[in-house]
Design a protein around this motif. Structure first.
Motif, PDB file in Angstrom:
ATOM      1  N   LEU A  67      40.585  37.922  46.527  1.00 45.21           N
ATOM      2  CA  LEU A  67      40.059  38.362  45.236  1.00 45.21           C
ATOM      3  C   LEU A  67      39.465  39.766  45.326  1.00 45.21           C
ATOM      4  O   LEU A  67      39.694  40.607  44.458  1.00 45.21           O
ATOM      5  CB  LEU A  67      38.995  37.387  44.735  1.00 45.21           C
ATOM      6  N   LYS A  84      50.216  43.040  35.908  1.00 44.22           N
ATOM      7  CA  LYS A  84      50.428  41.612  35.664  1.00 44.22           C
ATOM      8  C   LYS A  84      50.359  40.772  36.938  1.00 44.22           C
ATOM      9  O   LYS A  84      49.654  39.770  36.972  1.00 44.22           O
ATOM     10  CB  LYS A  84      51.764  41.378  34.950  1.00 44.22           C
ATOM     11  N   GLU A  87      46.758  40.563  38.123  1.00 39.74           N
ATOM     12  CA  GLU A  87      45.950  39.723  37.249  1.00 39.74           C
ATOM     13  C   GLU A  87      46.255  38.240  37.482  1.00 39.74           C
ATOM     14  O   GLU A  87      45.342  37.411  37.512  1.00 39.74           O
ATOM     15  CB  GLU A  87      46.195  40.098  35.782  1.00 39.74           C
ATOM     16  N   ARG A  88      47.543  37.904  37.666  1.00 39.60           N
ATOM     17  CA  ARG A  88      47.916  36.511  37.958  1.00 39.60           C
ATOM     18  C   ARG A  88      47.330  36.069  39.295  1.00 39.60           C
ATOM     19  O   ARG A  88      46.847  34.951  39.430  1.00 39.60           O
ATOM     20  CB  ARG A  88      49.435  36.358  37.965  1.00 39.60           C
ATOM     21  N   SER A  89      47.385  36.951  40.287  1.00 43.61           N
ATOM     22  CA  SER A  89      46.839  36.627  41.604  1.00 43.61           C
ATOM     23  C   SER A  89      45.327  36.387  41.518  1.00 43.61           C
ATOM     24  O   SER A  89      44.812  35.436  42.102  1.00 43.61           O
ATOM     25  CB  SER A  89      47.129  37.765  42.583  1.00 43.61           C
ATOM     26  N   ILE A  90      44.641  37.226  40.772  1.00 42.25           N
ATOM     27  CA  ILE A  90      43.190  37.069  40.604  1.00 42.25           C
ATOM     28  C   ILE A  90      42.889  35.738  39.926  1.00 42.25           C
ATOM     29  O   ILE A  90      42.017  34.981  40.371  1.00 42.25           O
ATOM     30  CB  ILE A  90      42.596  38.251  39.813  1.00 42.25           C
ATOM     31  N   GLN A  91      43.613  35.425  38.861  1.00 41.82           N
ATOM     32  CA  GLN A  91      43.377  34.179  38.141  1.00 41.82           C
ATOM     33  C   GLN A  91      43.681  32.966  39.025  1.00 41.82           C
ATOM     34  O   GLN A  91      42.897  32.014  39.074  1.00 41.82           O
ATOM     35  CB  GLN A  91      44.235  34.144  36.884  1.00 41.82           C
ATOM     36  N   LEU A  92      44.782  32.997  39.734  1.00 48.06           N
ATOM     37  CA  LEU A  92      45.168  31.879  40.600  1.00 48.06           C
ATOM     38  C   LEU A  92      44.153  31.658  41.718  1.00 48.06           C
ATOM     39  O   LEU A  92      43.685  30.537  41.943  1.00 48.06           O
ATOM     40  CB  LEU A  92      46.556  32.149  41.198  1.00 48.06           C
ATOM     41  N   HIS A  93      43.773  32.746  42.412  1.00 52.33           N
ATOM     42  CA  HIS A  93      42.815  32.620  43.513  1.00 52.33           C
ATOM     43  C   HIS A  93      41.428  32.209  43.010  1.00 52.33           C
ATOM     44  O   HIS A  93      40.727  31.456  43.672  1.00 52.33           O
ATOM     45  CB  HIS A  93      42.747  33.915  44.324  1.00 52.33           C
ATOM     46  N   ALA A  94      41.045  32.695  41.828  1.00 51.42           N
ATOM     47  CA  ALA A  94      39.749  32.312  41.268  1.00 51.42           C
ATOM     48  C   ALA A  94      39.721  30.815  40.932  1.00 51.42           C
ATOM     49  O   ALA A  94      38.730  30.139  41.201  1.00 51.42           O
ATOM     50  CB  ALA A  94      39.440  33.145  40.031  1.00 51.42           C
ATOM     51  N   ASN A  95      40.806  30.300  40.367  1.00 53.29           N
ATOM     52  CA  ASN A  95      40.865  28.866  40.055  1.00 53.29           C
ATOM     53  C   ASN A  95      40.831  28.027  41.324  1.00 53.29           C
ATOM     54  O   ASN A  95      40.127  27.014  41.391  1.00 53.29           O
ATOM     55  CB  ASN A  95      42.114  28.538  39.236  1.00 53.29           C
ATOM     56  N   ARG A  98      37.371  28.113  42.792  1.00 51.82           N
ATOM     57  CA  ARG A  98      36.466  27.242  42.041  1.00 51.82           C
ATOM     58  C   ARG A  98      36.607  25.794  42.526  1.00 51.82           C
ATOM     59  O   ARG A  98      35.610  25.092  42.732  1.00 51.82           O
ATOM     60  CB  ARG A  98      36.770  27.343  40.545  1.00 51.82           C
TER      61      ARG A  98
END
Length: 187
Positions: A67, A84, A87-95, A98
């Motif tokens: 991240l 893109k 942003e997808r990598s950030i969202q995936l790794h953040a989920n 979590r």
């Protein structure tokens, strides 16, 4: 003498922590042969380890590093087609992070730790420097995921963690050739 950026030093520190954690994970589960069990007390009893906890903590640290690397490069990328995937990598790794943090918080003696991203320092890197650093860090990240997955093969893990680790490993293996080609193409 080359001066490393603060982010590079942090990546080196994260790698050192990761290597120390992996050094304690067994390659395969160990047990005494049936003939010697209970016959003698070992001279030194190794400290008890929660191996699943070590896998969780290490995988969470790898996600945090990913991240941080992605968010360092993101502000420097203006083209939508290149933003893109970041942003997808950030969202995936953040989920995934979590989920990992939720599991870690339910372990005994593990306080919940909130992840706070380290934002890039303004003007610290040019886009070319940031992109090279990002690709090198992601290749190292994929190597670390592969090694963690191999080291965790002998550790009893909850099914959801095992599935997540296999998913992360497969994704890392799939992304590696493109990252290597991208690094080779950089000036």
């Amino acid at each position: 003498m080359t001066v490393l950026s603060r982010l590079c030093r942090l990546s080196v520190a994260a790698a050192a922590v990761w290597l120390a954690a992996c050094a304690e994970l067994p390659a395969q589960p160990t047990s005494a042969p049936a003939a010697t069990q209970g016959s003698a007390t070992p001279a030194a009893t190794p400290r008890p380890l929660n191996r699943e906890a070590e896998v969780l903590v290490t995988l969470a640290a790898l996600h945090e590093d990913s991240l941080n690397q992605s968010m360092t490069l993101l502000p420097l990328v203006r083209e939508r087609a290149q933003r893109k995937p970041l942003e997808r990598s950030i969202q995936l790794h953040a989920n995934e992070l979590r989920t990992l943090r939720g599991w870690i918080s339910r372990l005994p003696d593990r306080p919940q730790a909130d992840y706070l991203p380290r934002l890039p320092e303004p003007g610290a890197l040019t886009r070319a420097q940031a992109e090279r650093q990002y690709v090198q860090a992601m290749l190292a990240h994929h190597d670390a995921v592969e090694q963690l997955a191999r080291r965790a093969e002998g550790v009893r893990l909850r099914p959801a963690l095992k599935t997540l680790l296999e998913t992360v490993r497969a994704r890392s293996q799939a992304e590696r050739p493109a990252l290597q080609a991208r690094l080779d193409a950089l000036p």
